[in-house]
Design an enzyme around this catalytic site. Structure first.
Site, mmCIF file in Angstrom:
data_model
loop_
_atom_site.group_PDB
_atom_site.id
_atom_site.type_symbol
_atom_site.label_atom_id
_atom_site.label_comp_id
_atom_site.label_asym_id
_atom_site.label_seq_id
_atom_site.Cartn_x
_atom_site.Cartn_y
_atom_site.Cartn_z
ATOM 1 N N ASP A 74 -2.573 -4.692 0.245
ATOM 2 C CA ASP A 74 -2.066 -6.439 0.742
ATOM 3 C C ASP A 74 -2.810 -6.690 2.020
ATOM 4 O OD1 ASP A 74 -0.851 -4.016 2.341
ATOM 5 O OD2 ASP A 74 1.283 -5.098 1.888
ATOM 6 N N GLN A 128 0.827 -1.232 -0.071
ATOM 7 C CA GLN A 128 0.033 0.003 -0.084
ATOM 8 C C GLN A 128 1.038 1.324 -0.174
ATOM 9 O OE1 GLN A 128 -2.765 -1.704 3.445
ATOM 10 N NE2 GLN A 128 -3.897 -0.045 2.325
ATOM 11 N N HIS A 129 0.236 2.243 -0.452
ATOM 12 C CA HIS A 129 0.737 3.831 -0.038
ATOM 13 C C HIS A 129 1.702 4.303 -1.035
ATOM 14 C CE1 HIS A 129 -1.615 3.094 3.622
ATOM 15 N NE2 HIS A 129 -0.572 2.510 4.216
#
Length: 481
Positions: free
Chosen positions: A239, A81-82
Site C-alpha cells: 500500500d 503489507q506484511h
C-alpha cells in the site's frame, strides 16, 4: 458514464478495513467508476482476517463499478503489507491471515535478530531490522505456536499476492511488497536462502518476484469478475509503495500518511539500512527505494480517545502540561510492542479537549521523530510535507502536524491514492510509461499548501521527556487476558 479519452484501467486498494476499486481513464486520470466493500478484523490478542473476505470484497467492489469494469484493459492490486497468508495444496487458506498490526510475534522478532547477527546485520541484509509487524516473525510465531498449520501450508503469500494470484492463476509478487517480508535481501534483490533456511520456510512456497513494468498475467477468473478476455494484470505492490506511485513521488519529498497506521516515507535512490530499526528499508515499485517508518497507533487511536471522552474528533483545545501516548495496540515506532496508552500531567482543570489534543500530539510526535531518518541528507527540509490518508483532511490533524513540524503542509486533492497508484501501475503496462510519471501527468499531488508556523519545541520536549521517563512501564509486558 461519459466517454473516456483513453483506455480504462482499474486500481485496487485492499486495506486492513476494506477493499476499494477505481476505474480510471488512463489518459486523464479521471475516476469514472468506483466501488467499496468492508472486511472484518479479529479483536483480542491477535489481528487476523480470512483472506476469502478480501476476494469477496474485491468482487463486490468491482461489480459496483458496473460496465466500466468490463471495459478496463488492465488492473493492479495495492494491498496492506506484511500479512502472512498460508494456503494449502488446493489454494485455500490454512488459517486466517496474520495481519501487519498483530504484534504477538514480538518474542520471535527479538530472537531472530539475535540468532542472525544482530540489528546491523539484518539492516544490511534485508534493509530492515525485524519487528513483530514483519512477515518473517509471523512465520516464526506460527511455527512455534501452530506447527500443524505450518505442515499444512503449501504456499505463502502476502495479501496483495493472494488477490493477484486469484486473478491470474500465477504465483507472483513485486519487489516493493517482498521487501517487507524480512526474507528478501535488498542487496541482491532475491529471496535470502539463509534466512529462509533458518526459519524453516521452503523457498518453493514463495511467489515469483515480478520486475517493475512486467505483466504478472491476464485475468483468468472471468466467470466471477466483470472483466473481458485478455485483461492485463500488473505486479501490484504494497500500500505505501502504491501511494508513492499515486503521488508521482520524486526523491526527497516527505509523505505523512494518516490512516489506521501512521507512516512517514520518501523515495530515495540510495538503498537504506538503519541498524536502529526505526526506518524500514523498503523497496518501491519502480526500482528505487522507500525508506519508511510506521506507527501502529494513528487515526483509530485518536478516534478512540475522542469516543471515550464523548467528543467529536475535531473538538480539541489548546493547553500545556498534559501528555498522552496513545499506544493502544503496542507500538512500532518507537519499538514498544507491549506498551499500552499512557497519560501524564492530569490536573483538575484539564479539559476533555486538551486530552484529545494531547492524543493528536502523541501520535504526530512518533511520526515526526522518524522524519529526519527517512529523508536523505540532501533533502530540502523546508519543503511542504505531503499529508495523505484518512486523517489528512481533518483540521486537527493538519494543525497538529504544522505546529509540531514547523513546516508547510500540502494536502493533495486526490483521494484513494493507493488505488490511484495501482491504476497508474496498470496504465504503465498499456503505455510503457513510468507509473509515477503517469500519476504526475494526472496531477494527483496537486492541492492547497498550508503555510509553516513556529515549531512547538516545548510540547516536543515534554513528550520526549515523558517517553524517556516512562520507558520501564512502556516496555513491561501486559498481563491482560
Amino acid at each position: 458514464m461519459s466517454a473516456a479519452e483513453g483506455p480504462l484501467v482499474i486500481g485496487v486498494d485492499t486495506s486492513t478495513q476494506s477493499t476499494k476499486a477505481l476505474v480510471v481513464d488512463a489518459s486523464t486520470g479521471r475516476v469514472v467508476a468506483s466501488g467499496q466493500a468492508p472486511h472484518t478484523v479479529s479483536t483480542g490478542a491477535g489481528r487476523e482476517s480470512d483472506p476469502r473476505q478480501w476476494w469477496d470484497a474485491l468482487r463486490e467492489a468491482l461489480h459496483q463499478c458496473g460496465d466500466a469494469a468490463h471495459e478496463a484493459a488492465a488492473v493492479s492490486i495495492g494491498g496492506q503489507q506484511h500479512g502472512l497468508v498460508t494456503l494449502d495444496a488446493q489454494g485455500d487458506p490454512v488459517r486466517p491471515a496474520l495481519l501487519w498490526n498483530d504484534v504477538r510475534s514480538a518474542p520471535q522478532a527479538r530472537r531472530l535478530i539475535d540468532e542472525l547477527g544482530g540489528p546491523k546485520a539484518w539492516a544490511e541484509r534485508t534493509g530492515t531490522v525485524p519487528g513483530p509487524s514483519i512477515t518473517v516473525t509471523k512465520w516464526a510465531w506460527l511455527a512455534e505456536n501452530e506447527p500443524d498449520a505450518v505442515r499444512a501450508t503449501a504456499a505463502v503469500r502476502l495479501p496483495h499476492d493472494y488477490l493477484t494470484e486469484r486473478l491470474t492463476g500465477e504465483a507472483t509478487t513485486d519487489r516493493g511488497d517482498a521487501s517487507g517480508t524480512g526474507w528478501w535481501a535488498s542487496g541482491s534483490e532475491a529471496y535470502d536462502e539463509e534466512v529462509l533456511a533458518h526459519i524453516g520456510l521452503d523457498p518453493a512456497l514463495l511467489p515469483r518476484v515480478v520486475r517493475p513494468g512486467e505483466v504478472a498475467g491476464t485475468v483468468h477468473a472471468r466467470d466471477e469478475l466483470p472483466f473481458s478476455r485478455g485483461t492485463l494484470v500488473a505486479a501490484g505492490t504494497g500500500d505505501n509503495a502504491a501511494a508513492a506511485l499515486g503521488l508521482g513521488l520524486r526523491p526527497g519529498t516527505a509523505v505523512l500518511s494518516l490512516g489506521t497506521s501512521g507512516t512517514v516515507y520518501a523515495v530515495s535512490t540510495r538503498r537504506p539500512a538503519d541498524p536502529t530499526g526505526t526506518v524500514a528499508g523498503f523497496a518501491d515499485a519502480r526500482g528505487d527505494w522507500l525508506p519508511l517508518a510506521c506507527t501502529l497507533n494513528c487515526t483509530l487511536a485518536v478516534d478512540r480517545v475522542a469516543a471515550l471522552l464523548g467528543l467529536d474528533r475535531e473538538a480539541v483545545e489548546p493547553g500545556a502540561g498534559v501528555t498522552l501516548l496513545p499506544y493502544m495496540d503496542g507500538e512500532r515506532t518507537p519499538d514498544l510492542p507491549h506498551a499500552s496508552g499512557l497519560l501524564h500531567g492530569l490536573r483538575h482543570d484539564t479539559t476533555g479537549g486538551q486530552l484529545l489534543q494531547a492524543a493528536y500530539d502523541g501520535a504526530v510526535h512518533s511520526l515526526l521523530g522518524a522524519l529526519d531518518l527517512v529523508l536523505d541528507a540532501d533533502a530540502d527540509r523546508s519543503a511542504p510535507l505531503l499529508l495523505i490518508g484518512g486523517g489528512a483532511r481533518g483540521t486537527a490533524w493538519q494543525q497538529t502536524v504544522r505546529r509540531l513540524s514547523g513546516r508547510p503542509v500540502q494536502v493533495p486533492d486526490a483521494r484513494e491514492l493507493v488505488a490511484l497508484g495501482a491504476a497508474a501501475q496498470a496504465a504503465g503496462l498499456l503505455t510503457g510509461e513510468d507509473p509515477a510519471a503517469v500519476a504526475r501527468r494526472w496531477g494527483t499531488a496537486h492541492g492547497p499548501v498550508l503555510d509553516a508556523v513556529e515549531r512547538d519545541e516545548e510540547t516536543l520536549a515534554r513528550i520526549a521527556g515523558v517517553l524517556s521517563d516512562a520507558a520501564p512501564l512502556l516496555e513491561r509486558e501486559s498481563n491482560r487476558n
